[in-house]
Design an enzyme around this catalytic site. Structure first.
Site, PDB file in Angstrom:
ATOM      1  N   LYS A 286      -1.987  -1.462   5.156  1.00  0.00           N
ATOM      2  CA  LYS A 286      -1.875  -0.185   5.880  1.00  0.00           C
ATOM      3  C   LYS A 286      -2.945   0.841   5.540  1.00  0.00           C
ATOM      4  CE  LYS A 286       3.007  -0.261   5.280  1.00  0.00           C
ATOM      5  NZ  LYS A 286       3.633   0.445   4.209  1.00  0.00           N
TER       6      LYS A 286
ATOM      7  N   ARG B 249       0.073  -9.993 -19.074  1.00  0.00           N
ATOM      8  CA  ARG B 249       0.195  -8.623 -19.597  1.00  0.00           C
ATOM      9  C   ARG B 249       0.460  -8.610 -21.102  1.00  0.00           C
ATOM     10  NH1 ARG B 249       3.209  -5.711 -14.596  1.00  0.00           N
ATOM     11  NH2 ARG B 249       1.298  -4.897 -13.686  1.00  0.00           N
TER      12      ARG B 249
ATOM     13  N   GLY C 235      -2.961  -5.826  -7.182  1.00  0.00           N
ATOM     14  CA  GLY C 235      -2.357  -7.123  -7.492  1.00  0.00           C
ATOM     15  C   GLY C 235      -2.694  -8.187  -6.474  1.00  0.00           C
TER      16      GLY C 235
ATOM     17  N   GLY D 154      -0.914   0.613  -9.169  1.00  0.00           N
ATOM     18  CA  GLY D 154      -0.679   2.016  -8.827  1.00  0.00           C
ATOM     19  C   GLY D 154      -1.593   2.946  -9.592  1.00  0.00           C
TER      20      GLY D 154
HETATM   21  P1  AMP Z   1      -2.041  -4.143   0.133  1.00  0.00           P
HETATM   22  O1  AMP Z   1      -0.880  -4.282  -0.786  1.00  0.00           O
HETATM   23  O2  AMP Z   1      -2.051  -2.912   0.952  1.00  0.00           O
HETATM   24  O3  AMP Z   1      -3.366  -4.433  -0.566  1.00  0.00           O
HETATM   25  O4  AMP Z   1      -1.842  -5.281   1.224  1.00  0.00           O
HETATM   26  C1  AMP Z   1      -1.950  -6.627   0.934  1.00  0.00           C
HETATM   27  C2  AMP Z   1      -1.375  -7.403   2.067  1.00  0.00           C
HETATM   28  O5  AMP Z   1      -2.075  -7.107   3.271  1.00  0.00           O
HETATM   29  C3  AMP Z   1      -1.482  -8.892   1.871  1.00  0.00           C
HETATM   30  O6  AMP Z   1      -0.218  -9.417   1.632  1.00  0.00           O
HETATM   31  C4  AMP Z   1      -2.059  -9.387   3.190  1.00  0.00           C
HETATM   32  O7  AMP Z   1      -1.352 -10.482   3.725  1.00  0.00           O
HETATM   33  C5  AMP Z   1      -1.896  -8.204   4.115  1.00  0.00           C
HETATM   34  N1  AMP Z   1      -2.869  -8.243   5.207  1.00  0.00           N
HETATM   35  C6  AMP Z   1      -4.180  -8.493   5.132  1.00  0.00           C
HETATM   36  N2  AMP Z   1      -4.732  -8.508   6.361  1.00  0.00           N
HETATM   37  C7  AMP Z   1      -3.748  -8.278   7.251  1.00  0.00           C
HETATM   38  C8  AMP Z   1      -3.689  -8.183   8.662  1.00  0.00           C
HETATM   39  N3  AMP Z   1      -4.781  -8.344   9.414  1.00  0.00           N
HETATM   40  N4  AMP Z   1      -2.489  -7.915   9.228  1.00  0.00           N
HETATM   41  C9  AMP Z   1      -1.397  -7.752   8.465  1.00  0.00           C
HETATM   42  N5  AMP Z   1      -1.386  -7.817   7.118  1.00  0.00           N
HETATM   43  C10 AMP Z   1      -2.555  -8.089   6.518  1.00  0.00           C
END
Ligand code: AMP
Length: 394
Positions: free
Chosen positions: A201, A35, A351, A374
């Site tokens: 999620k 950064r 990230g 974000g």
């Molecule tokens: P996000 O911050 O929403 O982009 O989520 C990233 C995180 O989602 C990473 O740390 C991954 O380990 C997790 N992730 C990816 N696939 C899965 C899955 N099938 N079940 C649970 N977590 C997951």
């Protein structure tokens, strides 16, 4: 078009630049200076044009007095000095005589970094709540304001929106680069336009889906969120991560856009989540009791490949599996490989997604990696960013 730093004569002017020096620091040592490096073109430009440069940045969250030492910007001043190859005056204050005197004695072509703007949060969250008196005070220390902290543009703080409302202003090169990368995708993408969404999620990505489903030709869904969509399609997904509150949402979306939402056709599953877990690959209809879906399978990679290789524009946000653990990393690795080969205009945000790319090799095959998780998510959701909105039009 927003005004930029190029639109001003900076000579002899006190130029306040809001930068994003929110870097990881462990025991006073900066462990990643990306950064800081990204802010150099704007700072160097201002110095080359004989400005008196005053830098403001936040670092971490300062909620109690003990956070002050942890989030002291002093190590950043030292690193910046090395990178710019010039003296960076560090002022251990965010207001008062010491700061004002230091600015008073600043000469053209010199640079000063003041202490963490969030030290002001100890006093009623003045920075984070955009206290009008604080924004006006900081503005009184400069003649021109430049916002180059893309990562905080989705927030209305005293050090961005507050100052900008009192001074002639513009964006720096980093913010300009981010906007130039996102605007074409959001306003007039070259088709076929494919969005790859992953991550944990559904809830976190709903507004992104809402905004992009009408612009993209298809949205390929992987990661934890895929299992909520699969369950909404009537598929048994064992103990996979499922967002029960959004099943109906997913069902409605798939009914409304039947050809746009592309789901995995196979899945890498395990009964426990760890580095040594026994994993098995199944077609999506073959989930067993207690299995957790943790990555997309080979057939899904092939399915996604058909869309990716045809695309002219690709946006990727969120890993398609739990890539941090080896047994569930292949899907995300393969997406990197497919994108590497693709000739499309490629943007990556978030990230975790850039961390995944670095883990599986280089990232020089993408056209743009967004620095602001974000902020880039809110742009993709179609929202206006207050830190950009306040900047004058040309
Ligand atoms: P996000 O911050 O929403 O982009 O989520 C990233 C995180 O989602 C990473 O740390 C991954 O380990 C997790 N992730 C990816 N696939 C899965 C899955 N099938 N079940 C649970 N977590 C997951």
């Amino acid at each position: 078009m927003k005004k930029t730093i190029r639109d001003y004569n900076l000579e002899n002017q006190r130029v306040l630049i809001r930068v994003d020096f929110n870097v990881p620091i462990e025991n006073g040592i900066i462990t990643e200076d990306k950064r800081i490096k990204e802010s150099l073109p704007t700072i160097q430009y201002a110095l080359d044009h004989k400005a008196k440069v005053i830098l403001l940045s936040h670092l971490g969250r300062v909620e109690v007095n003990e956070d002050m030492q942890k989030y002291d910007l002093m190590p950043v001043a030292e690193r910046l000095s090395d990178l710019l190859n010039c003296d960076v005056k560090f002022v251990n204050a965010t207001s008062g005589n010491i700061l004002e005197d230091a600015i008073q004695s600043l000469k053209s072509g010199q640079v000063l970094l003041m202490q963490n703007t969030r030290y002001e949060d100890l006093n009623g969250k003045r920075e984070s709540k955009n206290d009008p008196a604080l924004g006006s005070y900081w503005a009184s220390l400069g003649d021109i304001f430049i916002n180059d902290a893309f990562g905080t543009c989705h927030r209305s703080h005293a050090s961005n929106v507050g100052i900008a409302s009192h001074l002639p202003n513009g964006i720096g090169f980093l913010v300009e680069k981010e906007l130039n990368a996102f605007q074409p995708i959001l306003n007039h993408p070259v088709h076929p336009f494919t969005v790859i969404l992953g991550g944990a999620k559904v809830e976190d990505k709903i507004e992104v889906i809402e905004n992009l489903v009408t612009k993209a030709d298809q949205i390929l869904i992987g990661g934890g969120m895929a299992y909520t969509f699969l369950k909404a399609s009537g598929i048994f997904v064992g103990d996979s991560l499922v967002d029960e509150n959004h099943i109906d949402y997913c069902k409605n979306l798939m009914e409304k856009y039947p050809n746009k939402i592309i789901l995995p056709i196979d899945s890498v599953n395990a009964k426990e989540i760890n580095e040594n877990a026994d994993s098995m690959e199944h077609f999506i209809s073959d989930f067993e009791e207690k299995e957790i879906g943790l990555d997309i399978g080979h057939n899904t990679v092939k399915l996604f490949q058909q869309y990716i290789s045809d695309s002219q524009t690709i946006l990727w946000n969120g890993p398609v599996g739990m890539f941090e653990l080896k047994p569930f990393s292949n899907g995300t690795k393969q997406i990197c490989e497919l994108l590497k080969k693709s000739k499309a205009f490629k943007i990556v945000g978030g990230g975790d997604t850039s961390a995944a790319m670095m883990r599986f090799g280089s990232s020089d095959w993408v056209n743009h990696i967004s620095t602001g998780g974000g902020a880039s998510l809110e742009l993709l959701e179609g929202k206006k960013l207050p830190g950009i909105e306040i900047i004058n039009e040309k």
